[in-house]
Design an enzyme around this catalytic site. Sequence first.
Site, short mmCIF file in Angstrom:
data_model
loop_
_atom_site.label_atom_id
_atom_site.label_comp_id
_atom_site.label_asym_id
_atom_site.label_seq_id
_atom_site.Cartn_x
_atom_site.Cartn_y
_atom_site.Cartn_z
CG ASP A 48 -1.82 1.16 1.33
OD1 ASP A 48 -3.00 1.00 0.96
OD2 ASP A 48 -1.39 2.27 1.75
CE1 TYR A 53 0.62 7.91 2.48
CE2 TYR A 53 1.25 5.68 1.90
CZ TYR A 53 0.38 6.54 2.50
OH TYR A 53 -0.74 6.05 3.13
CE LYS A 78 -3.75 4.75 0.90
NZ LYS A 78 -2.30 4.58 1.07
#
Length: 286
Positions: A48, A53, A78
């Site tokens: 994930d 990030y 995401k």
Amino acid sequence: MNKLTDAYTLNNGVEIPCIGFGTWQTPSGETAKNSVIAALKHGYRHIDTAAIYGNEESVGDGMKAGGISREEIFLTTKHWVSERGYEKTIAAAEASLKRLKTDYLDLYLIHWPAVEKADKNWKETNASTWRGFEKLYRDGKIRAIGVSNFLPEHLAALSETAEIRPTVNQIEFHPGYCQWDCVNWCREHDILVEAWSPLGCGRMLGDKTLKNIAEKYGKTVAQICIKFALQSGVLPLPKSTHEDRIASNTKVFDFMLSDEDMSVITAMPPSGMSGFYPEEAPADSL
Ligand code: A2P
């Protein structure tokens, strides 16, 4: 669930391995690459990450170097808040695919809802982002689409226009911060809850109640937190950059928490949360 590759089935029929390897706050470069390699070595088949990030490239490098074929790995990333809206969403997904060096995602999540406090057209903003997600899904670039940090009110609003239901809602979930109202709402609507920071960002590891329970089972507090999520029907995404911890966080299939201990953990007093409340969603960057 009896092993890392046992799966939950999403509401579109796609199978998702029951523990994912988290990478929030894992620095890009060798650290992220090597932690993904270590995770694959110790049996994780679910990774994930997220555009915000800043480590998608290194996660992609780790996946390439890990010696496991792409099809055997369930990969989630995401979509960040700066990319809301139909067109930008499509472009953001393409950019993530490029950074991850893959031609499809297993799961793509809206990282944060647009919220009323910050955007009076929040419903339309989320709806238009979601239309981009539906297009990517229909085009076969993404096997499943979902959301993150959505409260029931955001999910209910999305359902007014969505043609495809979200499969997942990834929220903060750990002892002392379980968001049961949201978990139960998702359960009732067949949306799988994923737990980010299942160890409370590491903060729960010194908790006395959890330490007592861990001692009883001969396990670590981290393993108790991960098992608690699994026995709650939630999919945990523990993060570590240390190989010994990455390995030890998988050793959760040789014991079961008793109903009594599940109740004790469920009733633990609020420990506070580790990130942002959805209504306080970050504007553009973390
Ligand atoms: P590190 O990456 O240095 O190993 P969460 O998944 O809830 O966000 O928690 C992640 C935090 O917990 C990180 O600071 C991580 O540190 C630490 N952590 C992860 N697994 C363990 C473990 N088994 N024992 C101790 N600390 C851990």
